[in-house]
Design a protein around this motif. Structure first.
Motif, PDB file in Angstrom:
ATOM      1  N   ALA A  75       0.837  -1.206   0.000  1.00 28.48           N
ATOM      2  CA  ALA A  75       0.000   0.000   0.000  1.00 28.48           C
ATOM      3  C   ALA A  75       0.872   1.257   0.000  1.00 28.48           C
ATOM      4  O   ALA A  75       0.580   2.229  -0.698  1.00 28.48           O
ATOM      5  CB  ALA A  75      -0.934  -0.008   1.202  1.00 28.48           C
ATOM      6  N   ALA A  76       1.959   1.229   0.761  1.00 26.97           N
ATOM      7  CA  ALA A  76       2.863   2.383   0.798  1.00 26.97           C
ATOM      8  C   ALA A  76       3.526   2.584  -0.562  1.00 26.97           C
ATOM      9  O   ALA A  76       3.659   3.718  -1.029  1.00 26.97           O
ATOM     10  CB  ALA A  76       3.915   2.187   1.888  1.00 26.97           C
ATOM     11  N   ASP A  77       3.933   1.484  -1.189  1.00 30.83           N
ATOM     12  CA  ASP A  77       4.531   1.586  -2.523  1.00 30.83           C
ATOM     13  C   ASP A  77       3.519   2.137  -3.534  1.00 30.83           C
ATOM     14  O   ASP A  77       3.862   2.974  -4.362  1.00 30.83           O
ATOM     15  CB  ASP A  77       5.023   0.210  -3.017  1.00 30.83           C
ATOM     16  N   ALA A  78       2.282   1.647  -3.471  1.00 27.51           N
ATOM     17  CA  ALA A  78       1.244   2.113  -4.392  1.00 27.51           C
ATOM     18  C   ALA A  78       0.987   3.602  -4.209  1.00 27.51           C
ATOM     19  O   ALA A  78       0.813   4.336  -5.185  1.00 27.51           O
ATOM     20  CB  ALA A  78      -0.038   1.309  -4.181  1.00 27.51           C
ATOM     21  N   GLU A  79       0.990   4.046  -2.960  1.00 29.35           N
ATOM     22  CA  GLU A  79       0.767   5.461  -2.678  1.00 29.35           C
ATOM     23  C   GLU A  79       1.955   6.311  -3.155  1.00 29.35           C
ATOM     24  O   GLU A  79       1.774   7.373  -3.732  1.00 29.35           O
ATOM     25  CB  GLU A  79       0.569   5.656  -1.184  1.00 29.35           C
ATOM     26  N   ARG A  80       3.145   5.813  -2.940  1.00 28.14           N
ATOM     27  CA  ARG A  80       4.347   6.561  -3.294  1.00 28.14           C
ATOM     28  C   ARG A  80       4.557   6.607  -4.808  1.00 28.14           C
ATOM     29  O   ARG A  80       4.879   7.650  -5.360  1.00 28.14           O
ATOM     30  CB  ARG A  80       5.564   5.915  -2.649  1.00 28.14           C
ATOM     31  N   TYR A  81       4.370   5.467  -5.474  1.00 33.19           N
ATOM     32  CA  TYR A  81       4.701   5.385  -6.888  1.00 33.19           C
ATOM     33  C   TYR A  81       3.484   5.409  -7.800  1.00 33.19           C
ATOM     34  O   TYR A  81       3.609   5.306  -9.001  1.00 33.19           O
ATOM     35  CB  TYR A  81       5.525   4.129  -7.161  1.00 33.19           C
ATOM     36  N   GLY A  82       2.293   5.504  -7.182  1.00 37.19           N
ATOM     37  CA  GLY A  82       1.061   5.644  -7.934  1.00 37.19           C
ATOM     38  C   GLY A  82       0.757   4.518  -8.784  1.00 37.19           C
ATOM     39  O   GLY A  82       0.285   4.210  -9.718  1.00 37.19           O
TER      40      GLY A  82
END
Length: 83
Positions: free
Chosen positions: A76-83
């Protein structure tokens, strides 16, 4: 509020060293140390630094985190950071 406290030289030297190790000011170290001693939670607007590993306390509720929970949080953090 300002106050004056007399402390032994060796305590002040150790406190300055610890503050420098943590990248914080002497004032921040004293505030953190006093709030911990008073049992104040970090929610009072004061940041409290912790060092890992953390060990649970009988006074705190238990939190169970699985590897899957960690993987989900990282994804989830990766998805938020890298869209």
């Amino acid at each position: 509020m300002r106050t004056t406290v007399e402390l032994p030289d060796e305590v002040v030297r150790a406190a300055k060293s610890r503050a420098a190790e943590r990248g914080e000011s002497l004032k921040e170290l004293f505030i953190r140390a006093l709030t911990v001693e008073l049992g104040w939670p970090a929610a009072r607007g004061l940041s409290v630094r912790v060092e890992l590993p953390l060990v649970g306390s009988a006074a705190e509720p238990r939190v169970d985190v699985s590897n899957a929970d960690i993987e989900d949080a990282l994804a989830a953090a990766d998805a938020e950071r890298y869209g």
